[in-house]
Scaffold this motif. Structure first.
Motif, PDB file in Angstrom:
ATOM      1  N   UNK A   1     -26.095-127.589  -0.592  1.00  0.00           N
ATOM      2  CA  UNK A   1     -25.754-127.845   0.799  1.00  0.00           C
ATOM      3  C   UNK A   1     -27.023-127.691   1.634  1.00  0.00           C
ATOM      4  N   UNK A   2     -27.195-128.515   2.664  1.00  0.00           N
ATOM      5  CA  UNK A   2     -28.400-128.414   3.487  1.00  0.00           C
ATOM      6  C   UNK A   2     -28.619-126.989   3.999  1.00  0.00           C
ATOM      7  N   UNK A   3     -29.835-126.495   3.800  1.00  0.00           N
ATOM      8  CA  UNK A   3     -30.202-125.171   4.283  1.00  0.00           C
ATOM      9  C   UNK A   3     -29.677-124.010   3.468  1.00  0.00           C
ATOM     10  N   UNK A   4     -29.084-124.290   2.315  1.00  0.00           N
ATOM     11  CA  UNK A   4     -28.530-123.220   1.480  1.00  0.00           C
ATOM     12  C   UNK A   4     -29.060-123.353   0.060  1.00  0.00           C
ATOM     13  N   UNK A   5     -28.999-122.258  -0.699  1.00  0.00           N
ATOM     14  CA  UNK A   5     -29.449-122.343  -2.094  1.00  0.00           C
ATOM     15  C   UNK A   5     -28.508-123.203  -2.935  1.00  0.00           C
ATOM     16  N   UNK A   6     -29.038-123.744  -4.018  1.00  0.00           N
ATOM     17  CA  UNK A   6     -28.229-124.546  -4.939  1.00  0.00           C
ATOM     18  C   UNK A   6     -27.227-123.640  -5.653  1.00  0.00           C
ATOM     19  N   UNK A   7     -26.001-124.137  -5.787  1.00  0.00           N
ATOM     20  CA  UNK A   7     -24.924-123.415  -6.455  1.00  0.00           C
ATOM     21  C   UNK A   7     -24.601-124.131  -7.763  1.00  0.00           C
ATOM     22  N   UNK A   8     -24.422-123.368  -8.826  1.00  0.00           N
ATOM     23  CA  UNK A   8     -23.966-123.907 -10.105  1.00  0.00           C
ATOM     24  C   UNK A   8     -22.528-123.444 -10.284  1.00  0.00           C
ATOM     25  N   UNK A   9     -21.630-124.400 -10.612  1.00  0.00           N
ATOM     26  CA  UNK A   9     -20.231-124.051 -10.811  1.00  0.00           C
ATOM     27  C   UNK A   9     -19.767-124.471 -12.199  1.00  0.00           C
ATOM     28  N   UNK A  10     -18.882-123.641 -12.748  1.00  0.00           N
ATOM     29  CA  UNK A  10     -18.177-123.949 -13.994  1.00  0.00           C
ATOM     30  C   UNK A  10     -16.701-123.945 -13.634  1.00  0.00           C
ATOM     31  N   UNK A  11     -16.075-125.125 -13.690  1.00  0.00           N
ATOM     32  CA  UNK A  11     -14.671-125.256 -13.312  1.00  0.00           C
ATOM     33  C   UNK A  11     -13.840-125.573 -14.547  1.00  0.00           C
ATOM     34  N   UNK A  12     -12.681-124.934 -14.650  1.00  0.00           N
ATOM     35  CA  UNK A  12     -11.750-125.205 -15.743  1.00  0.00           C
ATOM     36  C   UNK A  12     -10.352-125.390 -15.169  1.00  0.00           C
ATOM     37  N   UNK A  13      -9.645-126.394 -15.701  1.00  0.00           N
ATOM     38  CA  UNK A  13      -8.294-126.711 -15.251  1.00  0.00           C
ATOM     39  C   UNK A  13      -7.375-126.824 -16.463  1.00  0.00           C
ATOM     40  N   UNK A  14      -6.231-126.160 -16.387  1.00  0.00           N
ATOM     41  CA  UNK A  14      -5.189-126.298 -17.411  1.00  0.00           C
ATOM     42  C   UNK A  14      -3.887-126.678 -16.706  1.00  0.00           C
ATOM     43  N   UNK A  15      -3.090-127.495 -17.370  1.00  0.00           N
ATOM     44  CA  UNK A  15      -1.781-127.879 -16.845  1.00  0.00           C
ATOM     45  C   UNK A  15      -0.732-127.199 -17.720  1.00  0.00           C
ATOM     46  N   UNK A  16       0.087-126.363 -17.091  1.00  0.00           N
ATOM     47  CA  UNK A  16       1.055-125.534 -17.807  1.00  0.00           C
ATOM     48  C   UNK A  16       2.468-126.043 -17.555  1.00  0.00           C
ATOM     49  N   UNK A  17       3.168-126.428 -18.616  1.00  0.00           N
ATOM     50  CA  UNK A  17       4.538-126.920 -18.511  1.00  0.00           C
ATOM     51  C   UNK A  17       5.472-125.750 -18.229  1.00  0.00           C
ATOM     52  N   UNK A  18       6.241-125.858 -17.159  1.00  0.00           N
ATOM     53  CA  UNK A  18       7.164-124.795 -16.765  1.00  0.00           C
ATOM     54  C   UNK A  18       8.598-125.197 -17.082  1.00  0.00           C
ATOM     55  N   UNK A  19       8.861-125.393 -18.376  1.00  0.00           N
ATOM     56  CA  UNK A  19      10.203-125.686 -18.842  1.00  0.00           C
ATOM     57  C   UNK A  19      10.714-127.062 -18.456  1.00  0.00           C
ATOM     58  N   UNK A  20       9.801-128.001 -18.234  1.00  0.00           N
ATOM     59  CA  UNK A  20      10.186-129.360 -17.909  1.00  0.00           C
ATOM     60  C   UNK A  20      10.585-129.585 -16.457  1.00  0.00           C
ATOM     61  N   UNK A  21      10.614-128.524 -15.639  1.00  0.00           N
ATOM     62  CA  UNK A  21      11.006-128.687 -14.230  1.00  0.00           C
ATOM     63  C   UNK A  21       9.807-128.743 -13.294  1.00  0.00           C
ATOM     64  N   UNK A  22       8.635-128.287 -13.770  1.00  0.00           N
ATOM     65  CA  UNK A  22       7.425-128.263 -12.948  1.00  0.00           C
ATOM     66  C   UNK A  22       6.213-128.122 -13.859  1.00  0.00           C
ATOM     67  N   UNK A  23       5.066-128.425 -13.298  1.00  0.00           N
ATOM     68  CA  UNK A  23       3.784-128.183 -13.966  1.00  0.00           C
ATOM     69  C   UNK A  23       2.947-127.333 -13.026  1.00  0.00           C
TER      70      UNK A  23
END
Length: 160
Positions: free
Chosen positions: A105-127
């Motif tokens: 970001x302008x005027x700020x130090x560089x940031x390194x990110x590690x992002x992880x996403x999992x999709x969890x089945x909640x009994x077929x009614x939601x994720x």
């Protein structure tokens, strides 16, 4: 007679329980809209490495590919993005999209990110989409990204 709908229930499962293991000197943080947040001790003049866990609920048709598309859309908004790598990994029997990148970001130090996403089945009614994002400053990323990955690897999920 009216029916009674409740939460949690089979129709509306409660949130997943999530735990991670962090270094002894890391601190817990209270962040609005975030289920769990931790950070290394504050040091003047340095970016504070941190790990943030969020859970979002979606309909039963939501997929890991939809989560990947959301991640790509989010990364597209980051300034001066440098892609380090994206792929799928498995941790304790759960499939994750894993992406590592840096941005400045302008005027700020560089940031390194590690992002992880999992999709969890909640009994077929939601994720539930479980997101674990670790961040560190680029100047100390070589050491700190390993700590972030270790925290991410330690995740345990309880859907009961």
């Amino acid at each position: 007679m009216a029916q009674r709908i409740s939460y949690p229930s089979a129709d509306f499962p409660g949130p997943p329980r999530v735990a991670v293991e962090v270094p002894d000197d890391w601190e817990t943080l209270m962040v609005p809209g975030v289920q769990l947040a931790v950070a290394q001790p504050r040091t003047d003049g340095r970016f504070r490495a941190n790990v943030v866990v969020t859970v979002q609920r979606f309909g039963p048709d939501f997929t890991l590919e939809a989560a990947r598309a959301g991640l790509e859309q989010r990364k597209a908004t980051l300034p001066e993005l440098e892609e380090l790598g994206t792929g799928e990994i498995e941790v304790e029997g759960t499939s994750w999209i894993a992406s590592e990148y840096g941005y400045t970001q302008p005027g700020r130090p560089t940031v390194v990110q590690a992002a992880r996403y999992a999709v969890l089945d909640r009994g077929g009614v939601a994720m539930d989409v479980l997101e674990i994002v670790g961040s560190c400053g680029a100047e100390s990323a070589e050491d700190e990204i390993e700590v972030v990955r270790t925290i991410q690897d330690s995740v345990s999920i309880d859907l009961s």
